[in-house]
Design a protein around this motif. Structure first.
Motif, mmCIF file in Angstrom:
data_model
loop_
_atom_site.group_PDB
_atom_site.id
_atom_site.type_symbol
_atom_site.label_atom_id
_atom_site.label_comp_id
_atom_site.label_asym_id
_atom_site.label_seq_id
_atom_site.Cartn_x
_atom_site.Cartn_y
_atom_site.Cartn_z
ATOM 1 N N LEU A 15 2.993 3.412 -12.157
ATOM 2 C CA LEU A 15 1.557 3.446 -12.511
ATOM 3 C C LEU A 15 0.746 4.737 -12.362
ATOM 4 O O LEU A 15 -0.444 4.722 -12.384
ATOM 5 N N GLU A 16 1.702 5.915 -12.139
ATOM 6 C CA GLU A 16 1.094 7.423 -11.999
ATOM 7 C C GLU A 16 0.058 7.443 -10.922
ATOM 8 O O GLU A 16 -0.996 8.039 -11.138
ATOM 9 N N VAL A 17 0.605 6.721 -9.686
ATOM 10 C CA VAL A 17 -0.184 7.049 -8.446
ATOM 11 C C VAL A 17 0.424 7.693 -7.419
ATOM 12 O O VAL A 17 1.709 7.095 -7.411
ATOM 13 N N TYR A 18 0.303 8.706 -6.678
ATOM 14 C CA TYR A 18 0.593 9.192 -5.524
ATOM 15 C C TYR A 18 0.827 8.255 -4.533
ATOM 16 O O TYR A 18 -0.014 7.747 -4.117
ATOM 17 N N GLY A 19 2.106 7.887 -3.963
ATOM 18 C CA GLY A 19 2.480 6.898 -3.028
ATOM 19 C C GLY A 19 2.621 7.759 -1.625
ATOM 20 O O GLY A 19 3.512 8.406 -1.663
ATOM 21 N N MET A 20 1.975 6.828 -0.575
ATOM 22 C CA MET A 20 2.431 7.499 0.717
ATOM 23 C C MET A 20 2.519 6.040 1.622
ATOM 24 O O MET A 20 2.114 4.885 1.030
ATOM 25 N N SER A 21 3.305 6.167 2.748
ATOM 26 C CA SER A 21 3.594 5.042 3.288
ATOM 27 C C SER A 21 3.491 5.298 5.105
ATOM 28 O O SER A 21 3.554 6.242 5.619
ATOM 29 N N ALA A 22 3.221 4.118 5.539
ATOM 30 C CA ALA A 22 3.222 3.735 7.081
ATOM 31 C C ALA A 22 4.148 2.545 7.167
ATOM 32 O O ALA A 22 3.744 1.524 6.846
ATOM 33 N N ILE A 23 5.400 2.771 7.978
ATOM 34 C CA ILE A 23 6.267 1.884 7.938
ATOM 35 C C ILE A 23 6.030 0.984 9.242
ATOM 36 O O ILE A 23 5.745 1.624 10.250
ATOM 37 N N CYS A 81 5.220 -8.233 -3.512
ATOM 38 C CA CYS A 81 5.206 -6.870 -2.933
ATOM 39 C C CYS A 81 4.816 -5.901 -4.339
ATOM 40 O O CYS A 81 3.779 -5.426 -4.298
ATOM 41 N N THR A 82 5.438 -6.313 -5.424
ATOM 42 C CA THR A 82 5.459 -5.368 -6.521
ATOM 43 C C THR A 82 4.076 -5.808 -7.106
ATOM 44 O O THR A 82 3.225 -4.843 -7.752
ATOM 45 N N PHE A 83 3.546 -7.024 -7.273
ATOM 46 C CA PHE A 83 2.321 -7.445 -7.892
ATOM 47 C C PHE A 83 1.154 -6.796 -7.136
ATOM 48 O O PHE A 83 0.262 -6.191 -7.646
ATOM 49 N N ALA A 84 1.127 -6.991 -5.680
ATOM 50 C CA ALA A 84 0.023 -6.451 -4.889
ATOM 51 C C ALA A 84 0.171 -4.927 -4.825
ATOM 52 O O ALA A 84 -1.077 -4.391 -4.989
ATOM 53 N N ILE A 125 8.071 -1.598 1.328
ATOM 54 C CA ILE A 125 7.740 -0.174 1.227
ATOM 55 C C ILE A 125 8.452 0.494 -0.234
ATOM 56 O O ILE A 125 7.769 1.031 -0.926
ATOM 57 N N GLN A 126 9.462 0.094 -0.550
ATOM 58 C CA GLN A 126 10.579 0.440 -1.495
ATOM 59 C C GLN A 126 9.840 0.285 -2.764
ATOM 60 O O GLN A 126 9.496 0.725 -3.803
ATOM 61 N N ALA A 127 9.388 -1.464 -2.924
ATOM 62 C CA ALA A 127 8.717 -1.748 -4.117
ATOM 63 C C ALA A 127 7.524 -1.060 -4.526
ATOM 64 O O ALA A 127 7.033 -0.856 -5.476
ATOM 65 N N ASP A 128 6.758 -1.164 -3.170
ATOM 66 C CA ASP A 128 5.385 -0.558 -3.298
ATOM 67 C C ASP A 128 5.513 0.936 -3.867
ATOM 68 O O ASP A 128 4.800 1.363 -4.967
ATOM 69 N N LEU A 129 6.156 1.788 -3.402
ATOM 70 C CA LEU A 129 6.632 3.061 -3.714
ATOM 71 C C LEU A 129 6.788 3.512 -5.129
ATOM 72 O O LEU A 129 6.272 4.143 -6.014
ATOM 73 N N GLY A 150 6.761 -3.266 5.569
ATOM 74 C CA GLY A 150 8.233 -2.971 6.074
ATOM 75 C C GLY A 150 9.059 -2.530 5.463
ATOM 76 O O GLY A 150 8.948 -2.699 3.819
ATOM 77 N N SER A 151 10.090 -1.781 5.566
ATOM 78 C CA SER A 151 11.121 -1.238 4.970
ATOM 79 C C SER A 151 12.236 -2.290 4.446
ATOM 80 O O SER A 151 12.846 -3.121 5.258
#
Ligand SMILES: Nc1ncnc2c1ncn2[C@@H]1O[C@H](COP(=O)(O)OP(=O)(O)O)[C@@H](O)[C@H]1O
Ligand SMILES: Cc1ncc(COP(=O)(O)OP(=O)(O)O)c(N)n1
Length: 268
Positions: A30-38, A212-215, A20-24, A11-12
């Motif tokens: 951590l230098e990983v390219y992030g993508m999202s499905a909301i 969210c951030t931990f996962a 989503i915001q915390a995840d991206l 969720g956003s």
């Protein structure tokens, strides 16, 4: 340059601290390219959740399909899924797109008390999503809902981790933020061994979005090819730094500082 890629299905959070915001932000740090499905849009800030607007199943599926067809994530995280229809559709799409290393954060209730998953959908989560999880990261109240007994002692937590493992997840982390004591201990069960990750408890109200951030940090590390043990170790350091250096913004439970882990590495 070969970059690792991770997809978050969640969720956003308009306030930017969770979802989503915390995840991206975490993926990027951590230098990983992030993508999202909301899956849902929430109107949210540090004071609480003011509105929840789930997306249609079609909208959720199409986002996952688009990413799967072209960008091929190395790992996937799920967060707020809100209802059974979305859970079933997400599980189906992940399997259809042959996405691996799925980290399930079984988000149920925001810290302010707002339900982010309908009560009747817990069973669907257990039957449809947990069996395809590479790792699941409940906090203590979420783990209690999944196993149906109270978690008080470390022995209870180990029993709960094994019970959730038996639902089909390849590894289980029961986080310790909701426990009491001077230390916060997360427990990882990888099917063979119980591993404990402890840190001093930081005395702060700014813990919005910690789960969210931990996962997301676990997902980013798995995307890079790290083992689950290494991924949890890094995620624990990442979230500890993020809480310790929190930004102090907003009038309520503020977000963590997603830049803290990187800043510390730069400054050593
Ligand atoms: N006060 C705190 N001090 C240090 N670490 C914490 C604190 N609260 C939570 N954490 C860490 O943040 C992560 C999220 O924990 P938890 O609060 O249990 O999950 P959630 O945010 O899903 O409720 C865990 O890795 C936990 O160890
Ligand atoms: C959109 C959205 N997703 C998840 C959460 C819950 O985040 P969490 O990390 O468990 O932190 P708290 O909100 O409980 O502080 C959320 N709030 N919003």
């Amino acid at each position: 340059m070969r970059i690792s890629k991770a997809l978050t299905i969640a969720g956003s959070d308009s306030g930017g601290g969770a979802g989503i915001q915390a995840d991206l932000k975490t993926f990027q740090e951590l230098e990983v390219y992030g993508m999202s499905a909301i899956t849902a849009v929430t109107a949210q800030n540090t004071l609480g959740v003011q509105g929840i607007f789930p997306l249609t199943v079609e909208a959720v599926i199409d986002q996952i399909k688009s990413v799967g067809a072209d960008l091929h994530p190395n790992a996937v995280k799920t967060g707020m899924l809100f209802n059974s229809e979305i859970i079933e559709a997400v599980a189906h799409a992940i399997k259809k797109e042959k996405m691996a290393k799925v980290v399930v954060d079984p988000v149920m209730i925001a810290k302010g008390g707002s339900p982010l998953l309908l009560e009747e959908s817990v069973d669907t989560l257990k039957k449809k999503l947990i069996p395809i999880a590479f790792c699941i990261t409940p906090n203590i109240p979420e783990a209690e809902k999944l196993v149906g007994f109270k978690i008080v002692s470390l022995e209870d937590r180990k029993r709960a981790a094994k019970t959730i493992f038996d639902l089909g997840a390849k590894s289980v982390v029961i986080k310790g933020g909701h426990d009491d004591g001077n230390e916060v201990t997360d427990l990882l069960f990888d099917g063979n061994t119980y591993h404990l990750f402890s840190s001093p408890r930081i005395d702060t109200k700014h813990t919005h979005g910690t789960g969210c951030t931990f996962a997301a940090a676990v997902t980013a590390e798995l995307a890079k090819g790290k083992s689950i043990l290494e991924a949890v170790e890094t995620a624990k350091s990442f979230i500890h730094a993020a809480i310790e250096d929190s930004l102090g913004i907003g009038a309520g439970h503020g977000p963590t500082n997603h830049m803290a882990y990187r800043n510390r590495k730069v400054n050593v």
